[in-house]
Enzyme design. Structure first.
Site, PDB file in Angstrom:
ATOM      1  N   HIS A 154       2.398   9.990  -1.267  1.00  0.00           N
ATOM      2  CA  HIS A 154       1.668   8.829  -0.737  1.00  0.00           C
ATOM      3  C   HIS A 154       0.604   8.389  -1.717  1.00  0.00           C
ATOM      4  O   HIS A 154       0.020   9.205  -2.424  1.00  0.00           O
ATOM      5  CB  HIS A 154       1.049   9.136   0.633  1.00  0.00           C
ATOM      6  N   MET A 155       0.398   7.085  -1.707  1.00  0.00           N
ATOM      7  CA  MET A 155      -0.683   6.484  -2.495  1.00  0.00           C
ATOM      8  C   MET A 155      -1.731   6.008  -1.501  1.00  0.00           C
ATOM      9  O   MET A 155      -1.431   5.267  -0.570  1.00  0.00           O
ATOM     10  CB  MET A 155      -0.138   5.288  -3.286  1.00  0.00           C
TER      11      MET A 155
END
Ligand code: 5GP
Length: 142
Positions: A103-104
């Site tokens: 995830h960013m």
């Protein structure tokens, strides 16, 4: 490296088995609000394809995540009047990763306002709902 675990919480969110405040989705990525935001509008962009982190994601899927983060960043600037955006990506426990689906973090920033500590406070559902609505509206404007 440890194998991808399909029972991680973000995989469950992707499969619709666990609720979230979704703000964006396309063929390759899914974006939803962080339940313990470090600033209002803190959003997570994840690939739909399984990947544990930066060390196993394909370059194509990481490019899709980067493109999604760019989209969310531009919407967050509009939605929250942000002065800037911080992107964070943590890989493996030593890198600060807690949830093992890549995830960013896309975090709207304001001049002189420090981030809250990570995982310090679970946000109220009503606040998350309102912030998701702001981001969804802004996504239609950019
Ligand atoms: P990491 O350190 O792995 O990059 O961060 C994981 C992030 O996921 C944290 O910012 C945390 O607040 C967020 N998070 C953990 N569990 C949940 C959840 O069940 N729902 C949502 N929306 N976010 C979560």
């Amino acid at each position: 490296m440890t194998a991808y675990d399909p029972n991680n919480i973000f995989a469950k969110i992707l499969r619709g088995e666990f609720p979230c405040h979704k703000v964006y989705e396309d063929d390759h990525v899914f974006a939803f609000l962080d339940i313990m935001p470090r600033a209002p509008g803190h959003t997570l962009v994840i690939p739909k394809a399984p990947a544990r982190n930066i060390l196993d994601v394909s370059s194509e899927d990481f490019a899709h995540v980067a493109r999604g983060a760019r989209t969310i960043a531009r919407a967050a600037k509009v939605a929250f009047g942000a002065n800037g955006i911080s992107l964070h990506q943590f890989s493996e426990a030593a890198g600060g990763q807690v949830v093992f689906h890549l995830h960013m973090h896309v975090i709207p920033r304001h001049d002189g306002v420090a981030l809250l500590p990570a995982a310090s406070r679970k946000e109220d559902t009503a606040v998350l709902e309102a912030n998701a609505a702001k981001l969804i509206a802004a996504l239609k404007q950019i």
